[in-house]
Design a protein around this motif. Structure first.
Motif, PDB file in Angstrom:
ATOM      1  N   LEU B 106      96.963   3.596 -76.089  1.00 58.86           N
ATOM      2  CA  LEU B 106      95.649   3.850 -76.699  1.00 58.86           C
ATOM      3  C   LEU B 106      94.748   2.612 -76.584  1.00 58.86           C
ATOM      4  O   LEU B 106      95.203   1.486 -76.717  1.00 58.86           O
ATOM      5  N   GLY B 107      93.489   2.895 -76.296  1.00 57.66           N
ATOM      6  CA  GLY B 107      92.524   1.804 -76.129  1.00 57.66           C
ATOM      7  C   GLY B 107      92.506   1.255 -74.722  1.00 57.66           C
ATOM      8  O   GLY B 107      91.719   0.374 -74.395  1.00 57.66           O
ATOM      9  N   ARG B 108      93.378   1.779 -73.881  1.00 59.70           N
ATOM     10  CA  ARG B 108      93.439   1.322 -72.497  1.00 59.70           C
ATOM     11  C   ARG B 108      93.105   2.470 -71.553  1.00 59.70           C
ATOM     12  O   ARG B 108      93.167   3.635 -71.947  1.00 59.70           O
ATOM     13  N   VAL B 109      92.741   2.148 -70.343  1.00 58.22           N
ATOM     14  CA  VAL B 109      92.380   3.196 -69.389  1.00 58.22           C
ATOM     15  C   VAL B 109      93.621   3.993 -68.993  1.00 58.22           C
ATOM     16  O   VAL B 109      94.753   3.513 -69.130  1.00 58.22           O
ATOM     17  N   ALA B 110      93.389   5.195 -68.500  1.00 58.36           N
ATOM     18  CA  ALA B 110      94.483   6.028 -68.001  1.00 58.36           C
ATOM     19  C   ALA B 110      94.750   5.728 -66.525  1.00 58.36           C
ATOM     20  O   ALA B 110      95.779   6.128 -65.985  1.00 58.36           O
ATOM     21  N   GLY B 111      93.826   5.021 -65.887  1.00 62.98           N
ATOM     22  CA  GLY B 111      93.910   4.837 -64.441  1.00 62.98           C
ATOM     23  C   GLY B 111      93.240   5.999 -63.741  1.00 62.98           C
ATOM     24  O   GLY B 111      93.107   7.093 -64.302  1.00 62.98           O
ATOM     25  N   GLY B 112      92.800   5.751 -62.522  1.00 64.59           N
ATOM     26  CA  GLY B 112      92.079   6.796 -61.804  1.00 64.59           C
ATOM     27  C   GLY B 112      92.431   6.784 -60.339  1.00 64.59           C
ATOM     28  O   GLY B 112      93.253   5.998 -59.904  1.00 64.59           O
ATOM     29  N   SER B 113      91.816   7.686 -59.603  1.00 64.03           N
ATOM     30  CA  SER B 113      90.766   8.563 -60.067  1.00 64.03           C
ATOM     31  C   SER B 113      91.289   9.853 -60.716  1.00 64.03           C
ATOM     32  O   SER B 113      90.525  10.571 -61.340  1.00 64.03           O
ATOM     33  N   SER B 114      92.607  10.129 -60.631  1.00 60.16           N
ATOM     34  CA  SER B 114      93.136  11.365 -61.221  1.00 60.16           C
ATOM     35  C   SER B 114      93.422  11.132 -62.705  1.00 60.16           C
ATOM     36  O   SER B 114      94.506  11.431 -63.216  1.00 60.16           O
ATOM     37  N   SER B 115      92.409  10.629 -63.411  1.00 62.76           N
ATOM     38  CA  SER B 115      92.568  10.168 -64.791  1.00 62.76           C
ATOM     39  C   SER B 115      92.883  11.302 -65.759  1.00 62.76           C
ATOM     40  O   SER B 115      93.812  11.209 -66.569  1.00 62.76           O
ATOM     41  N   GLY B 116      92.100  12.374 -65.696  1.00 66.55           N
ATOM     42  CA  GLY B 116      92.280  13.465 -66.639  1.00 66.55           C
ATOM     43  C   GLY B 116      93.616  14.169 -66.434  1.00 66.55           C
ATOM     44  O   GLY B 116      94.258  14.594 -67.403  1.00 66.55           O
ATOM     45  N   SER B 117      94.035  14.305 -65.193  1.00 66.34           N
ATOM     46  CA  SER B 117      95.322  14.952 -64.910  1.00 66.34           C
ATOM     47  C   SER B 117      96.466  14.141 -65.521  1.00 66.34           C
ATOM     48  O   SER B 117      97.370  14.697 -66.163  1.00 66.34           O
ATOM     49  N   ALA B 118      96.424  12.827 -65.339  1.00 67.36           N
ATOM     50  CA  ALA B 118      97.479  11.977 -65.891  1.00 67.36           C
ATOM     51  C   ALA B 118      97.435  11.997 -67.418  1.00 67.36           C
ATOM     52  O   ALA B 118      98.468  12.094 -68.086  1.00 67.36           O
ATOM     53  N   SER B 119      96.233  11.935 -67.967  1.00 71.74           N
ATOM     54  CA  SER B 119      96.072  11.947 -69.422  1.00 71.74           C
ATOM     55  C   SER B 119      96.606  13.236 -70.018  1.00 71.74           C
ATOM     56  O   SER B 119      97.330  13.227 -71.025  1.00 71.74           O
ATOM     57  N   ALA B 120      96.278  14.369 -69.393  1.00 77.18           N
ATOM     58  CA  ALA B 120      96.704  15.675 -69.907  1.00 77.18           C
ATOM     59  C   ALA B 120      98.220  15.819 -69.872  1.00 77.18           C
ATOM     60  O   ALA B 120      98.830  16.359 -70.798  1.00 77.18           O
ATOM     61  N   VAL B 121      98.835  15.328 -68.791  1.00 80.25           N
ATOM     62  CA  VAL B 121     100.299  15.428 -68.691  1.00 80.25           C
ATOM     63  C   VAL B 121     100.960  14.458 -69.679  1.00 80.25           C
ATOM     64  O   VAL B 121     101.862  14.834 -70.437  1.00 80.25           O
ATOM     65  N   ALA B 122     100.480  13.224 -69.710  1.00 81.67           N
ATOM     66  CA  ALA B 122     101.091  12.229 -70.600  1.00 81.67           C
ATOM     67  C   ALA B 122     100.951  12.638 -72.058  1.00 81.67           C
ATOM     68  O   ALA B 122     101.817  12.357 -72.879  1.00 81.67           O
ATOM     69  N   GLY B 123      99.837  13.323 -72.375  1.00 80.27           N
ATOM     70  CA  GLY B 123      99.610  13.754 -73.748  1.00 80.27           C
ATOM     71  C   GLY B 123     100.286  15.082 -74.087  1.00 80.27           C
ATOM     72  O   GLY B 123     100.159  15.577 -75.204  1.00 80.27           O
ATOM     73  N   GLY B 124     100.976  15.666 -73.117  1.00 85.44           N
ATOM     74  CA  GLY B 124     101.695  16.908 -73.382  1.00 85.44           C
ATOM     75  C   GLY B 124     100.806  18.137 -73.444  1.00 85.44           C
ATOM     76  O   GLY B 124     101.215  19.188 -73.935  1.00 85.44           O
TER      77      GLY B 124
END
Lengths: 393, 393
Positions: B106-124
């Motif tokens: 939290l408070g850090r970037v997810a990395g990109g450019s596939s940011s939302g995909s990684a965020s959605a998977v990591a967040g379950g």
């Protein structure tokens, strides 16, 4: 606020309700005006044409002195007008807030960066409007919208409470539909009682006219003749030994670099959104080295020394304000770029010399306004405004 | 669409309701997935992370084959995920649509450019997600978000129905939280029955580890040892005779120039809004000449020839995926720039070689995920995915 709410030209900032009632008495009592959204209005955020800039600013604590002075003189400030983002534009297209309509040339740009101010005045939404001119931002929209518009001598009028762009070029200016009202505003802005004035000598800048479209040169012939007869002494001369492209380059390099210095910390901190052309030019400016700046400053000094011999007191230089009437809105950037470069080839004179320049809306080409300019010695602002008024009688 | 509507991580595109119900039977039946907003979904506009791009596109006529294949295999596509604009970013910050939250940091970037995909998977929020990797866009967010994520061999899987960036580098990839599910998706994507596999030789790329923070190298030691024991033959070698900075430069020049070619007509026509850093890099790319491209292509060929001698069949190269865990979000661009350059110094290998590379989420530094990568010979995608699955048993 009727004028602002009824804005068929998209000239005003929709996200601001800034409004300052004019004093009941004064030389401008009963008039309305607008201010480019780079002038501080106490309690309102100065937006500067870029939403990320706006989001990063607190509301202004004080109203810009020029605005306050006009309000004290009786004029009512009815709203803020759209500017090219962070005043970095000459055409009047704003990717965030829209392109103000040119009421005198529908489908064409109003010119920038004081686009909304010119649009509002030309459309009759206000009696006059404040703008700023760093590289042409009053003169160009004045030419495109058929208005009286002036770039004042650099350093003559305070820039307090105004969003800066490039400190060695920034100036304040204003627009009006007729020379008489333009002069009344000048009285207040300069704090003098403007007299009708006439220069003693006019130099027609042959090489400046060569930059303009032939058809523009043609429609300007009659106004030049009329004005020349009024002045009496008329000469034709070439101003730039190596051509105006060199002057343009000096102006662009120095102005761009200063503009970059103005915004670089904010850009680094906020990574703001810009239209591509604005960002591209900032990115280019970031590459301009101190060595280049030194070389360009030396060239600018040389130009000033050269012109000091030509531009003597009482002399005005006559040139086309813009090489053509307003271009169509929405052209591809590659075509806009070419137009922009040609425009600045003419407007660079004012910045290079720190000189005042006034646009007189004396011609039309196929129904489209195109202006004639008079540029004077730095400090000769009243001569130019007074001459414009004298001519119009 | 519950997953999409409940999006505490800002991973999904709020302005899209794309949803494709999975087939009732199939190897992925009952699973949910998301697709980076560069994959066409019939009837929906592919946004590409930039509102001006989105505004200029018609709705897609056909659904991208990879998406269709996954849906046919039973997985339900619950929504489109945020991408760095026009996939030009490695950090996952999008100035228009916001920066997806990194659920693991939290408070850090997810990395990109596939940011939302990684965020959605990591967040379950979904079981797996599609991304793309041109210069690191799957590998970096996989490392930062603690996910299995793969860049496939260039040219191995079709790019039909995907927004291109740089044609000689673009690849498709995907994310999952565990190796078993990652493998099930791989089965469908490759159309094969993935077997557990083990490489015959592992080369620990000494000069790649030198790019990473010491603390990262330290926490990767134990995973390297575990993996090495599994493989048996472990060597340590230096891959780049002149250092990876040279490889990075080649990759960046060629990728940037191709990315510019992809968007230049649209940029000219629409003058779109970009975050400054994106526009700045496009403007820089526009200056890359054909001569530079030729020279860089020659260097890339030389690197490929050099690596062909080292990277034999059955061999995998072990390297840190990123030099550090996810940086803080919202840092000044000057600091992000430095981090970006270091990241690409590692990720450039995949692009330079057109090789597949998988991130294994095997380490943490102060609670922040940081991944270990295995890169194989072009075409050895199943070896990498099969090895990841074997390791996890």
């Amino acid at each position: 606020m009727a004028a602002r709410l009824d804005d068929p030209y998209g000239a005003f900032c929709k996200d601001s309700d800034a409004y300052l009632e004019g004093a009941s008495e004064g030389p401008l009592a009963g008039l309305t005006f607008a201010a480019k959204d780079i002038f501080d209005i106490a309690g309102h955020v100065t937006g500067g044409g870029n939403p990320d800039w706006k989001a990063a600013q607190p509301p202004a604590a004080k109203t810009a002195p020029h605005v306050a002075r006009l309000v004290e003189a009786g004029a009512t400030m009815v709203g803020k007008t759209i500017t090219d983002e962070i005043t970095r534009g000459i055409l009047g297209e704003n990717a965030h807030y829209g392109t103000p309509i040119n009421p005198r040339a529908l489908g064409r740009v109003a010119g920038g960066s004081s686009s909304g101010s010119a649009s509002a005045v030309a459309g009759g939404l206000v009696d006059f409007a404040l703008g700023s001119d760093t590289g042409g931002s009053v003169r160009v929209p004045a030419s495109f919208c058929g208005l009286y518009g002036m770039r004042t001598t650099h350093g003559r009028l305070s820039l307090d409470g105004m969003l800066p762009q490039a400190e060695s070029y920034d100036t304040v200016g204003w627009f009006a539909r007729d020379a008489a009202l333009f002069g009344r505003v000048a009285d207040v802005m300069f704090g003098t009682d403007l007299m009708d004035k006439t220069p003693t000598r006019m130099i027609v800048a042959e090489d400046a006219f060569e930059v303009a479209d032939e058809a523009v040169v043609e429609v300007l012939q009659k106004p030049i003749e009329t004005v020349g007869n009024r002045i009496g002494t008329v000469e034709t001369d070439r101003l730039s030994p190596n051509g105006f492209d060199e002057w343009r380059q000096v102006q662009q390099m120095l102005q761009s670099r200063e503009a970059w210095e103005t915004v670089r910390d904010w850009v680094d901190r906020c990574n703001p959104r810009f239209a591509y052309d604005v960002a591209m030019r900032l990115a280019g400016a970031a590459e301009i080295t101190d060595e280049i700046v030194s070389a360009m400053c030396a060239q600018r000094d040389a130009v000033r020394a050269h012109m000091a011999e030509i531009l003597t007191p009482g002399t005005v230089i006559c040139l086309p304000t813009t090489p053509f009437p307003a271009p169509e809105a929405g052209l591809p950037q590659s075509q806009m770029w070419e137009r922009r470069q040609r425009i600045i080839t003419l407007t660079c004179l004012g910045g290079m010399l720190g000189a005042p320049q006034i646009n007189l809306p004396l011609a039309e080409l196929n129904g489209l306004p195109v202006g004639l300019s008079f540029l004077g010695l730095p400090g000769s602002d009243e001569l130019l405004a007074g001459f414009a008024r004298a001519l119009s009688r």
